[in-house]
Enzyme design. Structure first.
Site, short mmCIF file in Angstrom:
data_model
loop_
_atom_site.label_atom_id
_atom_site.label_comp_id
_atom_site.label_asym_id
_atom_site.label_seq_id
_atom_site.Cartn_x
_atom_site.Cartn_y
_atom_site.Cartn_z
N HIS A 92 0.73 -1.23 0.11
CA HIS A 92 0.13 0.01 -0.03
C HIS A 92 0.92 1.27 -0.15
CE1 HIS A 92 -3.47 -2.58 0.70
NE2 HIS A 92 -2.88 -2.98 1.80
N HIS A 117 5.27 6.76 6.56
CA HIS A 117 5.25 6.49 5.18
C HIS A 117 4.57 7.51 4.23
CE1 HIS A 117 0.96 6.40 7.24
NE2 HIS A 117 0.63 6.70 6.02
N HIS A 119 2.46 8.94 0.67
CA HIS A 119 1.43 8.87 -0.40
C HIS A 119 1.89 9.80 -1.40
CE1 HIS A 119 -1.53 7.13 2.59
NE2 HIS A 119 -0.95 7.69 3.47
N THR A 205 -6.46 7.17 7.05
CA THR A 205 -7.04 7.24 5.59
C THR A 205 -7.00 5.96 4.91
OG1 THR A 205 -4.87 7.76 4.85
CG2 THR A 205 -5.97 9.68 5.62
N THR A 206 -6.76 4.82 5.49
CA THR A 206 -6.75 3.46 4.96
C THR A 206 -7.86 2.59 5.81
OG1 THR A 206 -4.89 3.08 6.23
CG2 THR A 206 -4.28 3.66 3.91
#
Ligand SMILES: [Zn+2]
Length: 256
Positions: A92, A117, A119, A205-206
């Site tokens: 992801h 992480h 995006h 947001t996941t």
């Protein structure tokens, strides 16, 4: 933990395929979700009972940053160390798992840094404009399941960002087990110098989109080189959830 589950999933994929979707709703950790077509954001709420809030929630993230109320807020106190840690391509995003020790203190609460992480493009937008990338530093309250996520927009600049180089240069191309980064990462240097920020109460947001996140979005971006951005986007281009409605929530801003 998460990685172990992903490995377990990879190992049993042929089995899953052979018995159709029967297992899909039995364990949310094994649900296939993504960002487009089947399993994309518009379907997340239907993929598992645990994901229902992705569709029904009223405090979801990300949001468009606009019309924030200017106010005096406490500092975000960063206590970030130098970490040489594991980096993983988890299917992801590219994620770096933090060593114990780094934390923030916000409104008197200590939140430990778990991982960070990326995006691409950014998930939060500013007056409708997305940045090329966004980094999320995920912290957990030591005494509850509440999270504080620090977000920083990553723009394109002219020169290589040396603080980000140990991450960008060690991103695993293949989904799978964590690799050692092999170099120290000075976590504080991943942040902008200016510490003004926007804040609102929101969600992951996941999936499962849990509404447990105090969002702290620094108002100054950090620049990566075009080459660094391209390196990430060669692996993940489009791992951004669509904007969610702010609704009745407060969006506050404090300058520094
Ligand atoms: Zn994120």
């Amino acid at each position: 933990m998460k990685t172990v589950r992903i490995f377990a999933l990879l190992a049993i994929l042929p089995l899953l395929a052979s018995i159709g979707g029967l297992l899909m709703i039995s364990n949310a950790d094994e649900v296939q979700w993504g960002y487009e077509d089947d399993g994309g954001p518009s379907q997340w709420a239907e993929l598992a009972p645990e994901f229902v809030i992705c569709g029904e929630g009223k405090a979801q993230s990300p949001i468009d940053i606009r019309d924030a109320v200017e106010t005096a807020l406490v500092d975000i106190e960063f206590h970030y160390g130098v970490t040489a840690n594991n980096i993983v391509n988890n299917g992801h995003t590219i994620q770096v798992d933090a060593d114990a020790g780094s934390h923030i203190i916000y409104n008197g609460i200590t939140y430990d840094l778990l991982q960070f992480h990326f995006h691409a493009p950014s998930e939060h937008t500013v007056a409708g404009e997305a940045a090329p990338m966004e980094i999320h530093f995920v912290h957990k309250d030591r005494n509850s399941n509440n999270l504080a996520v620090v977000g920083v927009l990553l723009n394109e600049g002219d020169v290589e960002n040396e603080a980000y180089a140990p991450i960008i240069d060690n991103m695993p191309a293949e989904i799978g087990a964590p690799d050692a980064v092999g170099e120290d990462i000075a976590l504080g240097e991943l942040l902008p110098e200016s510490r003004g920020y926007f804040t609102y109460q929101g969600s992951l947001t996941t999936p499962p989109c849990s509404e447990v996140v105090r969002w702290l979005l620094l108002d100054a971006p950090v620049a990566l080189s075009a080459k660094q951005i391209a390196a990430y986007r060669a692996l993940y281009d489009g791992n951004a959830r669509p904007l969610q409605s702010l609704g009745a929530r407060d969006l506050l801003h404090t300058s520094r």
